[in-house]
Write an enzyme that holds these catalytic residues in place. Structure first.
Site, short mmCIF file in Angstrom:
data_model
loop_
_atom_site.label_atom_id
_atom_site.label_comp_id
_atom_site.label_asym_id
_atom_site.label_seq_id
_atom_site.Cartn_x
_atom_site.Cartn_y
_atom_site.Cartn_z
N THR A 146 0.83 -1.21 0.00
CA THR A 146 0.00 0.00 0.00
C THR A 146 0.87 1.26 0.00
O THR A 146 0.58 2.22 -0.72
CB THR A 146 -0.92 0.01 1.24
N TYR B 75 -5.84 -16.95 10.42
CA TYR B 75 -6.46 -15.61 10.38
C TYR B 75 -6.97 -15.13 11.73
O TYR B 75 -7.32 -13.95 11.85
CB TYR B 75 -7.57 -15.60 9.33
N ARG C 102 4.06 -33.98 24.82
CA ARG C 102 4.23 -33.87 23.37
C ARG C 102 5.10 -32.67 22.97
O ARG C 102 5.30 -31.75 23.77
CB ARG C 102 2.86 -33.64 22.71
N ASP D 107 2.17 -8.11 10.56
CA ASP D 107 3.53 -8.64 10.31
C ASP D 107 4.64 -7.72 10.80
O ASP D 107 5.79 -8.15 10.91
CB ASP D 107 3.73 -8.90 8.81
N GLN E 99 -5.23 -14.49 14.02
CA GLN E 99 -4.25 -13.45 14.38
C GLN E 99 -4.62 -12.07 13.85
O GLN E 99 -4.10 -11.06 14.30
CB GLN E 99 -2.86 -13.81 13.82
N THR F 107 -0.06 -3.44 9.74
CA THR F 107 0.02 -4.87 9.42
C THR F 107 0.39 -5.64 10.67
O THR F 107 1.19 -5.15 11.49
CB THR F 107 1.06 -5.21 8.33
O1 F6P Z 1 -1.32 -9.12 6.53
C1 F6P Z 1 -0.18 -9.88 6.31
C2 F6P Z 1 -0.54 -11.31 6.24
O2 F6P Z 1 -1.23 -11.56 7.40
C3 F6P Z 1 0.56 -12.35 6.09
O3 F6P Z 1 1.24 -12.69 7.23
C4 F6P Z 1 -0.22 -13.49 5.50
O4 F6P Z 1 0.56 -14.47 4.94
C5 F6P Z 1 -1.06 -12.79 4.52
O5 F6P Z 1 -1.37 -11.56 5.12
C6 F6P Z 1 -2.26 -13.53 4.03
O6 F6P Z 1 -3.30 -12.68 3.72
P1 F6P Z 1 -4.41 -12.89 2.62
O7 F6P Z 1 -4.78 -14.33 2.61
O8 F6P Z 1 -5.51 -11.99 3.08
O9 F6P Z 1 -3.84 -12.46 1.31
#
Ligand code: F6P
Length: 342
Positions: free
Chosen positions: A116, A266, A173, A138, A268, A136
């Protein structure tokens, strides 16, 4: 412009994360209350600029969204400067330029990650008045210490790891948990340390399966009943396999220890932002409105230490913020016996 109010558009693009609505609210309320601007939302990222999908964001629409996950604007991964498959050129940047003028926009706020901010810079080069806000889970946007969304994701991943400890202990485990991060291992590193991970693997660092296997066998030999392995989704592995499945199978084969895999996915990215993310997103948003007021365009808001500052978008686009091999958490982790795969 005469007496016409300054009209700003806000869009969110790329993968969503907790805190986007807090940022929209921060921009919008500051723009309206402090600067007397008009605020509009652009639907679904850059698609909304191509399709002229814009709606008013008054104080009423901006109320009650601080704690809400996702984005009230919608998002998409549409890249207007990238020609569609089979094409060599694209007319989308010109369409966006024309629509920006037709819609009477004086400035555009782009909330998003690396992709972006790159597009935002290209639009700034086309003459649009752009301000970027980094978001993000990430945490890999270059030019800022941290993005909002990251802290919430670390909370969620850490909570998941905490829960895995108890079931791992009951069954003796090895639990492998895969967290997000294609290129950057920030979530794996932070949740791994916060959750007491025994092995942490990140895309930035090569790993040796023998080293990992030895570490787990050694723990077992010392009487540790279970182990937690935190892996980022983007670690080196054969294509198509998930990181957790690949590492989990190898561990079982090489050590004979019983292993289970969890892919957090997701989860997360969903839900209400953490208090820190609400604050960071609000600070970013408020500062973006201030930058528009000061006409400091072609910039991205960023956190530097404890200060919010503006960095040129031209310096951000196309770069990634990655975990350095000598990051202090890695150094400290190693000294406590955490295995980083080497
Ligand atoms: O926003 C980043 C992220 O969460 C990455 O870690 C992840 O691999 C990716 O987006 C996947 O996003 P989408 O499936 O929405 O393209």
């Amino acid at each position: 412009m005469g007496n016409r109010k300054t009209r700003i558009g806000i869009l969110s693009a790329g993968g969503d994360c907790p805190g986007i609505n807090a940022a929209i609210r921060g921009v919008g309320k500051t723009a309206i209350v402090e600067y007397g601007m008009e605020v509009y939302g652009i639907a679904n990222g850059f698609s909304g600029l191509v399709d002229k999908e814009m709606f008013a964001l008054n104080e009423e629409e901006l109320s009650g969204i601080l704690t809400v996950g996702g984005t009230i604007l919608g998002t998409s991964r549409m890249k207007p400067f990238k020609p569609e498959e089979g094409d060599t050129v694209t007319d989308k940047p010109q369409i966006i330029k024309k629509n920006y003028e037709d819609l009477g926009l004086d400035a555009l706020v782009c909330i998003g990650g690396n992709g972006t901010q790159k597009t935002a810079n290209l639009l700034a080069n086309e003459g649009l008045n752009v301000v970027g806000i980094p978001k993000t889970i990430d945490n890999d946007v270059y030019g800022t210490d941290v993005t909002f969304g990251f802290d919430s994701a670390v909370w969620i991943a850490t909570d998941a790891i905490d829960r895995l400890h108890t079931t791992a202990n009951s069954h003796k485990r090895v639990m492998v948990i895969e967290v997000m991060g294609h290129h950057a291992g920030w979530i794996a590193l932070y949740s791994g340390i916060a959750g007491g991970g025994d092995v942490i693997l990140i895309p930035e660092m090569e790993y040796d399966l023998e080293v990992i296997a030895n570490c787990l066998v050694e723990r077992n030999r010392k009487g540790k009943p279970y182990s937690i392995v935190v892996v980022a989704e983007g670690i080196e592995k054969p294509k198509k396999k998930s990181a957790a499945a690949y590492i989990g199978k190898k561990i079982t084969k090489m050590t004979g220890l019983e292993t289970r895999e969890t892919i957090l996915g997701y989860i997360q990215r969903g839900g209400s932002p953490s208090p820190s993310d609400r604050i960071l997103a609000t600070r970013y948003g408020a500062y973006a409105a201030e930058l528009i007021h000061k006409r400091q365009f072609g910039t991205m808001v960023s956190l530097q230490g404890n200060n919010i500052a503006a960095v040129p978008l031209a310096e951000v686009g196309g770069k990634l913020s990655l975990v350095e091999h000598d990051h202090h958490l890695i150094t400290k982790g190693k000294r406590m016996g955490v295995c980083f795969g080497k």
